[in-house]
Design a protein around this motif. Sequence first.
Motif, PDB file in Angstrom:
ATOM      1  N   GLY A 133     -10.974  54.527  19.579  1.00 36.95           N
ATOM      2  CA  GLY A 133     -10.197  55.430  20.422  1.00 36.95           C
ATOM      3  C   GLY A 133      -9.618  54.737  21.638  1.00 36.95           C
ATOM      4  N   VAL A 134     -10.407  53.889  22.279  1.00 39.44           N
ATOM      5  CA  VAL A 134      -9.913  53.124  23.427  1.00 39.44           C
ATOM      6  C   VAL A 134      -8.811  52.160  22.983  1.00 39.44           C
ATOM      7  CG1 VAL A 134     -10.545  51.395  25.155  1.00 39.44           C
ATOM      8  CG2 VAL A 134     -12.021  53.356  24.774  1.00 39.44           C
ATOM      9  N   ALA A 135      -9.031  51.499  21.850  1.00 38.40           N
ATOM     10  CA  ALA A 135      -8.009  50.578  21.331  1.00 38.40           C
ATOM     11  C   ALA A 135      -6.729  51.321  20.973  1.00 38.40           C
ATOM     12  CB  ALA A 135      -8.552  49.831  20.117  1.00 38.40           C
ATOM     13  N   ALA A 136      -6.864  52.498  20.382  1.00 39.94           N
ATOM     14  CA  ALA A 136      -5.680  53.281  20.032  1.00 39.94           C
ATOM     15  C   ALA A 136      -4.951  53.748  21.284  1.00 39.94           C
ATOM     16  CB  ALA A 136      -6.075  54.478  19.171  1.00 39.94           C
ATOM     17  N   HIS A 137      -5.704  54.116  22.313  1.00 39.53           N
ATOM     18  CA  HIS A 137      -5.071  54.553  23.560  1.00 39.53           C
ATOM     19  C   HIS A 137      -4.246  53.436  24.182  1.00 39.53           C
ATOM     20  CE1 HIS A 137      -4.401  56.172  27.526  1.00 39.53           C
ATOM     21  NE2 HIS A 137      -5.022  55.130  28.050  1.00 39.53           N
ATOM     22  N   PHE A 138      -4.870  52.276  24.373  1.00 38.02           N
ATOM     23  CA  PHE A 138      -4.171  51.188  25.039  1.00 38.02           C
ATOM     24  C   PHE A 138      -3.175  50.477  24.134  1.00 38.02           C
ATOM     25  CE2 PHE A 138      -7.820  51.521  27.936  1.00 38.02           C
ATOM     26  CZ  PHE A 138      -7.128  51.642  29.123  1.00 38.02           C
ATOM     27  N   GLY A 139      -3.442  50.448  22.836  1.00 38.12           N
ATOM     28  CA  GLY A 139      -2.572  49.717  21.932  1.00 38.12           C
ATOM     29  C   GLY A 139      -1.427  50.514  21.351  1.00 38.12           C
ATOM     30  N   VAL A 140      -1.598  51.836  21.253  1.00 33.57           N
ATOM     31  CA  VAL A 140      -0.582  52.635  20.569  1.00 33.57           C
ATOM     32  C   VAL A 140      -0.008  53.728  21.468  1.00 33.57           C
ATOM     33  CG1 VAL A 140      -0.153  54.154  18.592  1.00 33.57           C
ATOM     34  CG2 VAL A 140      -1.694  52.208  18.341  1.00 33.57           C
ATOM     35  N   TYR A 141      -0.866  54.534  22.058  1.00 26.29           N
ATOM     36  CA  TYR A 141      -0.412  55.768  22.689  1.00 26.29           C
ATOM     37  C   TYR A 141      -0.014  55.666  24.154  1.00 26.29           C
ATOM     38  CZ  TYR A 141      -2.596  57.826  18.570  1.00 26.29           C
ATOM     39  OH  TYR A 141      -2.959  58.141  17.295  1.00 26.29           O
ATOM     40  N   LYS A 142      -0.555  54.730  24.892  1.00 24.43           N
ATOM     41  CA  LYS A 142      -0.342  54.699  26.336  1.00 24.43           C
ATOM     42  C   LYS A 142       1.135  54.545  26.662  1.00 24.43           C
ATOM     43  CE  LYS A 142      -2.006  52.815  30.615  1.00 24.43           C
ATOM     44  NZ  LYS A 142      -2.907  51.911  31.261  1.00 24.43           N
TER      45      LYS A 142
END
Length: 104
Positions: free
Chosen positions: A72-81
Amino acid sequence: MDRVSLVNLLVGAVLPLLVAFVSKEAWAGWVKGVILAVLSAASGLGAEYLASPSTFNLTVAGWSAASAFVFGVAAHFGVYKGTALQELLAKSLYKAPATAGTSG
């Protein structure tokens, strides 16, 4: 990879969007991190319970929760932010305070 692990990773990918939806935009990052951790823990416990309710293993549930959190943290910073989708979800529950009229 078994089906439960795959579902857990998909849930981890969706959790940052859920956090953006249920939290206010002005909240501190650590508060959103705690919300993500709680949702990840619920996801890990739920995935393990659904996978084997009769032989529930807390260690496996913990690893599932940790992997959902990290993903989830990786998806936040890598995709969604900074994307329009996350900003739209962040503003969906937040209502700007009404400005007071000037008394005259």
